[in-house]
Structure formats: structure tokens, C-alpha cells
Design an enzyme around this catalytic site. Structure first.
Site, PDB file in Angstrom:
ATOM      1  CB  CYS A   1      -6.780  17.162  33.195  1.00 30.38           C
ATOM      2  SG  CYS A   1      -7.042  18.783  32.509  1.00 30.38           S
TER       3      CYS A   1
ATOM      4  CG  HIS B   1     -12.134  22.157  34.764  1.00 32.24           C
ATOM      5  ND1 HIS B   1     -12.103  20.889  34.227  1.00 32.24           N
ATOM      6  CD2 HIS B   1     -13.102  22.136  35.715  1.00 32.24           C
ATOM      7  CE1 HIS B   1     -13.006  20.131  34.814  1.00 32.24           C
ATOM      8  NE2 HIS B   1     -13.634  20.856  35.729  1.00 32.24           N
TER       9      HIS B   1
END
Ligand code: ARG
Length: 265
Positions: A260, A166
Site C-alpha cells: 500500500c 482492498h
């Protein structure tokens, strides 16, 4: 209360139940008590010390990665662009995020299938400019739709190392000119784009990138970084940031740290 507001989800059902990135291993289980205590420390730091507003999403049995709210979508003003998760294991999370944002009165936008989009995990604003990551989780076609919804131009950056699957694992905008970046995680052209457009790129060393040094939460001049990142911490302090180091080891087992665990709302 000042600065941004975040959405978080308590780790009640958090565990390693499948493997969808190189960090996750079914042989390396989560210490649930430790995960809860790390999450609580983080929550207290954000709400009591840094004084940002945090809203909560209820945890759901069978959706262990729902704690990683950054992947639920991307918010700009009152628009929520919902994620289309890549892996079947996480697809059911999308409905819970959508329901939460709908209830709060956000305008909901969706990305056409079959394109994948994993929210703030792969789309970060630096000032008015959007930086998006694609390859492992999000599709570049999704980012085109995203920029249309949010009326923001964007730089699409191709990711090249599956450990940094990511964008928020290898890139972190800190203010209008400074960003943390682990350059080897990007394809050559994306590296050029970053170096051309970011006035003050702080290059994170590999050792610290692997401790999730780029996965920082930014609230004004406050930065929350995973522990074990002394060089990056020094660079940030030299630029006048107030740095808090926290242990996120139980969440790193699933491939994520502080950044996150929050979604800007
Ligand atoms: N286990 C999760 C996954 O692989 C971790 C998500 C990390 N989130 C992030 N924004 N980088 O999907």
C-alpha cells in the site's frame, strides 16, 4: 536500476486521525518515530538492495493516509487513471496525485462521478490481464471505464470480508502464473474466477492473511513481505523468489503494509 519504478510518500504527517476501515482505531495511535524508521528501512531496501527507482510525493499536513500511494490511481505506460476516493477523509489526496503525474507528463484520465475507484489498491495487473476488486471501496462501474482507458480486459472480483477491503490486502500477482490469494476474502463467484484463471494460486492461511501476507511488493523475483508470515515465505522461496521480511506494524494500524506504500509508475 532495473524493474519497476515506484512512487512513495514519506510518513511526516502519518497518524490515525479517523476510522475508515476495521483496522483503524482512534484509541490505537501511531508511534511516529517507529513509523518513520519502518518506512525508511523499506525505502532503503527498495532503493539500495533491490535497486528499484523510487520517486517521492511530498507529504501534506492533514492527509495522513497520503503515505498509502497505491490508492492514488493506476498507471499503465504513460497513462495515469486518477482515483475517486470513497471516504471524505481521503478525497483531497486525489488532486496531489494528479498534479504530480501531470507535471511528469503522464496522460491523465478520470473516472466519472459518482463512481469510486481507489487505484492500485483495487486494480492489479497479472501479465496483460487486469484483476479488479469492488464492494467496499471501488465500484465495478469504475472498472469498466478503467479497462477502456487502459485497453485491458478485466476480471471483476467481489470482496466479501471488510477486513480485506482492498484487493491488494487479499491478492497479489507475482508473475504470469503465480499469485498469492486469501480465498475467504472473496465472494463465491470471485473465488471460482481466481481458481479458474490463475495457474498457480498460493493459498495464504488466515493467520498470515491477517498479518498482511498478501500485501507484498514484487520487483522481478524479489518480494517484500510483512514479517510474521513464515508459511507464505516458504511457498515463495520454493518457487524461487527472494523474500525480504520487514516490520510494517505501525502502518498495519491504518490497514496497510508495504504494497500500500508504493504505486507503480
Ligand atoms: N487507511 C487507509 C484507508 O483505509 C489504508 C489504505 C491501504 N491501502 C491499500 N492499498 N490497501 O484507506
Amino acid at each position: 536500476m532495473s524493474g519497476p519504478a515506484f512512487l512513495m510518500c514519506p510518513p511526516d504527517y502519518y497518524e490515525i486521525a479517523y476510522e475508515i476501515n476495521p483496522w483503524m482505531s482512534l484509541r490505537r495511535s501511531v508511534d511516529k518515530a517507529k513509523a518513520a524508521s519502518q518506512w525508511n528501512h523499506f525505502y532503503e531496501l527498495l532503493t539500495k538492495q533491490i535497486k528499484v527507482k523510487v520517486e517521492l510525493l511530498n507529504s501534506v499536513p492533514g492527509l495522513p493516509d497520503l503515505v498509502f500511494t497505491a490508492n492514488g490511481g493506476l498507471v499503465r505506460k504513460r497513462i495515469f487513471v486518477r482515483s475517486n476516493f470513497r471516504h471524505k477523509e481521503r478525497k483531497a489526496e486525489a488532486g496531489y496525485f494528479e498534479k504530480w503525474f501531470k507535471k511528469k507528463g503522464y496522460l491523465i484520465k478520470t473516472i466519472a462521478q459518482p463512481f469510486c475507484f481507489e487505484g492500485e489498491g483495487d486494480a492489479l495487473f497479472m501479465g496483460q490481464e487486469l484483476y479488479t476488486g469492488f464492494h467496499f471501496r471501488s465500484d465495478v462501474e469504475a472498472h469498466d471505464a478503467l479497462s477502456g482507458y487502459l485497453r485491458a480486459s478485466y476480471f471483476a472480483l467481489e470482496l466479501a470480508d471488510k477486513r480485506f477491503y482492498h484487493l491488494d490486502t487479499c491478492f497479489a500477482p507475482l508473475d504470469e502464473k503465480t499469485a498469492l490469494v486469501y480465498l475467504p476474502a472473496f465472494e463465491a463467484y470471485a473465488q471460482l474466477v481466481l481458481l479458474e484463471n490463475i495457474p498457480d494460486p498460493v493459498r495464504v492461511p488466515e493467520k498470515e492473511a491477517l498479518c498482511f501476507a498478501c500485501n507484498v511488493v514484487v520487483a522481478g523475483r524479489n518480494v517484500v513481505i510483512p514479517s510474521g508470515c513464515p508459511e507464505t515465505t516458504r511457498e515463495l522461496e520454493n518457487r524461487g523468489f527472494h523474500v525480504y521480511a520487514l516490520d510494517f506494524s505501525e502502518f498495519i494500524k491504518a490497514g496497510g503494509a508495504g504494497k500500500c506504500l508504493v504505486l507503480k509508475i
